[in-house]
Design a protein around this motif. Structure first.
Motif, PDB file in Angstrom:
ATOM      1  N   GLU A  55     -36.874   4.419 -21.427  1.00  0.00           N
ATOM      2  CA  GLU A  55     -37.914   3.416 -21.715  1.00  0.00           C
ATOM      3  C   GLU A  55     -39.236   3.975 -21.196  1.00  0.00           C
ATOM      4  O   GLU A  55     -39.341   4.346 -20.045  1.00  0.00           O
TER       5      GLU A  55
ATOM      6  N   HIS B 143     -37.789   4.542 -17.486  1.00  0.00           N
ATOM      7  CA  HIS B 143     -36.434   4.223 -17.027  1.00  0.00           C
ATOM      8  C   HIS B 143     -35.433   5.076 -17.785  1.00  0.00           C
ATOM      9  O   HIS B 143     -35.398   5.066 -19.020  1.00  0.00           O
TER      10      HIS B 143
ATOM     11  N   ASN C 179     -31.969   5.394 -18.831  1.00  0.00           N
ATOM     12  CA  ASN C 179     -30.668   4.723 -18.997  1.00  0.00           C
ATOM     13  C   ASN C 179     -29.641   5.782 -19.360  1.00  0.00           C
ATOM     14  O   ASN C 179     -29.766   6.433 -20.399  1.00  0.00           O
TER      15      ASN C 179
ATOM     16  N   ARG D  72     -34.623  -5.723 -10.310  1.00  0.00           N
ATOM     17  CA  ARG D  72     -35.567  -4.776 -10.904  1.00  0.00           C
ATOM     18  C   ARG D  72     -36.159  -3.854  -9.844  1.00  0.00           C
ATOM     19  O   ARG D  72     -36.989  -3.012 -10.146  1.00  0.00           O
TER      20      ARG D  72
ATOM     21  N   GLU E 208     -29.220   2.823 -14.773  1.00  0.00           N
ATOM     22  CA  GLU E 208     -30.638   2.927 -15.095  1.00  0.00           C
ATOM     23  C   GLU E 208     -31.365   3.492 -13.879  1.00  0.00           C
ATOM     24  O   GLU E 208     -31.470   2.828 -12.851  1.00  0.00           O
TER      25      GLU E 208
END
Ligand code: ADP
Ligand code: MG
Length: 698
Positions: free
Chosen positions: A193, A320, A322, A435, A447
């Protein structure tokens, strides 16, 4: 525009085109190279090259380039045309297998950290057939690896590919132990991301700091920042929406699965996420995505900022990563299964990741270390510089039950006996709440959130793949010799949880008390800056692990350490020089002219009426005059700090000087200039303000 289906991948020499343009024999042979890494016959290469050229020419291409990822952080290409003279005085378009397989860029200006000096001046590029060729503009781009003549990797792709081989080898050993004889290969997948800022190009052009360094080196806080959180997932502005639509089309043409886009926390900040794919391809795609994002922005009169911290006091941008591991049969090994055996296998892979992240926290931190990302990590907006894993309550409960041989009280009380019991199904939705964790389990993938927005994901994934390969290797070594597999498996999982549970943390990662606990009680590492962490890439345990899996040689690691520190020193030096020049040529003169006008005004006014107090003018004049004096002192200190770099011999010592002297002095100078900005009349200030930059795009 034609339909998305037609458009998708139209600029990629992908499997569909290969099937259509290559003979069955050539196609099958190329497929073997792609899927199983078999070496390529020159006749096959010639046939592929010819088909590639015809296809590219039909799409308007005139040139080709070996596209590679040197250690500078960007991608590199050198264009050659397909043109070759024909006997009749004209030209023909040619492209041979040899030209496809190997290139020799004039590479002497790419960083090598001393490798090339000791071998030969040139490097070469070698075709990576696992990543499709594509067309950019009028150029056929061939993804390649970049090596020295001695065979040392000078790029990011080579070690990444090696790390994928390492994890494949060890994961297959584990799968065989669970009785799986059919899986042929195991690959890691990534969906990165990508966060970014969009600002108006005209504003950008007026900021030398953004142009030279990618971030603002000055800028008083605007009256409104991100405190209202009204931008996050808010309505996307029309101009930004047009940009995103255009960007999607360009990415789709390149076969990049751009999927979601939304606003981020900070004003002018956005995010783009593709659908995940094999790590090697995801890496190439992310690199291309960043490039296309900037190009498309320019067409829209915008600038896309990929710097980790373009604006002080406003959230920075990350990426991010993943990450999951799956087999060629489509099984995600990080997904809890349906049967007791699948579950035991899942727990073993989970433990492999836990052990890997604990044992190689430093390598993960190192993999995201840049001068830019140092501004984010640990700054209460991004994960801390301390690496830890978030598993969520349910999975955590299961691990605790296994560790203590206790009943798991999740859904129904069951004593979990590995290989016998089905794990209670845990709700995937509850796993992604945290988060603040640097490394979070999100249902069927991990992640990793410490990456900076401009980082290549290659660096993180080569470390992650290697570290997990190492865990799997030690597991396989132990289990392959076991008499009672189920018991050995249970003991191994239980022991791994006991030994590595210190890395698991489900609380708030932004909390200061966590950092204290992490460092003082759990003994986790907290490398705050690039200068702190980078030299540890050469710690014996890291060199041993990375060389034993053949991901790096020791020479390559030394060169990488040198290059990364050099990049850090160069980046900050450019910033420091830019600051110094902006202060001298624009900021100080602006304050001087404003204060001169203030003084004139006071004089004029009091000459008309000597009882006038002129309080505001006098206060501003006094304050700004004092600030100018301080600025002059701090500017000299910064200039001295820059000069003091030259005689320092080792790059490591230069990096410490940057960390301990240059960066703090930059901070001091900035604080003074920002204060001056906040009390200087806007028309005098030479640069667009934060408000102009952050709220300028409608
Ligand atoms: P968010 O993290 O914002 O909640 P998602 O979880 O939907 O968003 O997905 C984020 C990214 O993770 C996407 O790029 C997606 O393709 C990727 N992703 C989803 N499943 C996997 C997987 N099994 N392996 C790797 N990446 C994945
Ligand atoms: Mg995410």
């Amino acid at each position: 525009m034609s339909s998305v289906r037609e458009e998708f991948g139209s600029l990629v020499f992908d499997d569909r085109i290969m099937k259509a343009t290559l003979s069955k024999k050539v196609y099958d042979s190329l497929k073997k190279t792609i899927d199983q890494g078999q070496s390529l016959d020159i006749n096959v290469a010639n046939a592929v090259a010819s088909a590639m050229k015809d296809w590219a020419v039909s799409k308007g291409a005139t040139h080709y380039t070996h596209w590679f990822q040197p250690l500078t952080g960007i991608t590199a290409e050198k264009h050659d045309s397909f043109i070759s003279p024909s006997p009749d005085g004209g030209v023909i378009m040619e492209f041979s297998g040899k030209e496809l397989i190997k290139g020799e860029p004039d590479a002497s200006s790419f960083p090598s950290g001393g490798i090339r000096a000791t071998f030969e001046a040139r490097g070469y590029t070698a075709w990576d057939p696992t990543s499709y060729a594509f067309i950019k503009g009028k150029t056929l781009c061939i993804p390649t690896a970049f090596c020295s003549y001695g065979g040392e990797a000078l790029d990011k792709k080579t070690p990444l590919l090696r790390s994928m081989q390492a994890i494949n080898k060890q994961a297959l050993r584990i799968l065989r132990l669970f009785g799986n004889d059919t899986v042929k290969c195991v690959k890691t997948s990534v969906g990165p991301e990508q966060e970014y800022f969009l600002i108006d190009k005209q504003m950008y052009e007026k900021r030398p700091d953004l142009k030279f360094t990618g971030r603002t080196l000055f800028g008083a806080r605007p009256p409104k920042g991100q405190e209202m959180d009204d931008h996050y997932f808010g309505v996307i502005k029309p101009r930004v929406l047009e940009y995103m639509e255009d960007l999607n089309v360009e990415l789709w043409k390149l076969g990049i699965l751009a999927k979601t886009e939304h606003n981020e926390v900070a004003p002018a900040q956005h995010e783009l996420a593709p659908i995940y794919t094999t790590t090697n391809i995801a890496t190439d795609h992310n690199q291309l995505t960043m490039e296309i994002m900037q190009k498309v922005a320019s067409k829209h009169g915008l600038v896309c900022l990929l710097h980790e911290k373009p604006f002080d006091g406003v959230n920075g941008s990350g990426k991010h990563n993943n990450w999951s591991i799956s087999t060629d049969e489509g099984t995600n090994l990080l997904s809890p299964g349906e049967t007791p055996y699948e579950n035991a296998q899942f727990l073993l892979f989970l433990c492999a990741v836990i052990k890997a992240v604990d044992d190689y926290q430093d390598l993960l931190r190192i993999s995201v270390a840049t001068a830019g990302n140092d501004h984010r990590l640990g700054a209460n907006e991004a994960p801390p510089a301390v690496v830890s894993i978030f598993l969520g309550d349910e999975l955590n409960g299961i691990l605790e039950a296994i560790e203590k041989d206790e009943a798991y009280s999740g859904v129904e009380k069951t004593q979990i006996k590995l290989g016998v019991h089905v794990l209670p199904k845990f709700n995937r939705d509850t796993t992604d709440r945290n988060r603040t964790s640097p490394f979070a389990f999100t249902g069927n993938k991990f992640e990793f959130r410490m990456l900076g927005s401009s980082n290549s994901i290659a660096c993180t994934n080569m470390m992650l793949n290697s570290a997990v390969a190492e865990s799997l290797k030690t597991f396989a070594d132990e289990l392959e010799g076991a008499k009672d597999f189920d018991k050995a498996l249970h003991d191994l999982i239980q022991r791994t949880i006991k030994e590595h549970k210190r890395i698991i943390f489900n609380g708030n990662g932004y909390d200061d008390s966590w950092i204290k606990e992490a460092v003082e009680e759990r003994g986790l590492l907290n490398y705050k800056t690039t200068a702190d962490c980078m030299p540890h890439i050469l710690d014996k345990k890291n060199v041993d692990m990375l060389t034993s899996h053949k991901v790096f040689s020791e020479v390559e690691l030394k060169s990488r350490c040198e290059i990364m520190l050099e990049n850090y020193v160069k980046t900050v030096t450019i910033e420091a020089n830019t600051m110094s020049s902006m202060t001298k040529t624009a900021i100080a003169p602006a304050i001087v002219s404003y204060t001169t006008d203030l003084a004139k005004s006071i004089k004029e006014k009091t000459s008309v009426c000597d009882t006038l107090l002129c309080t505001y003018e006098k206060e501003a004049l006094t304050k700004l005059s004092c600030l100018t004096d301080c600025i002059s002192i701090k500017l000299k200190e910064l200039d001295d700090a820059i000069i003091a770099l030259t005689p320092i011999e080792s790059t490591e010592d230069k990096a410490y000087h940057i960390r301990d002297t240059v960066l703090p002095r930059m901070g001091e100078l900035r604080a003074l200039c920002d204060e001056a900005e906040s009390i200087t009349a806007k028309e005098y200030w030479p640069f667009p303000s934060y408000a102009d930059l952050l709220f300028g795009v409608k």
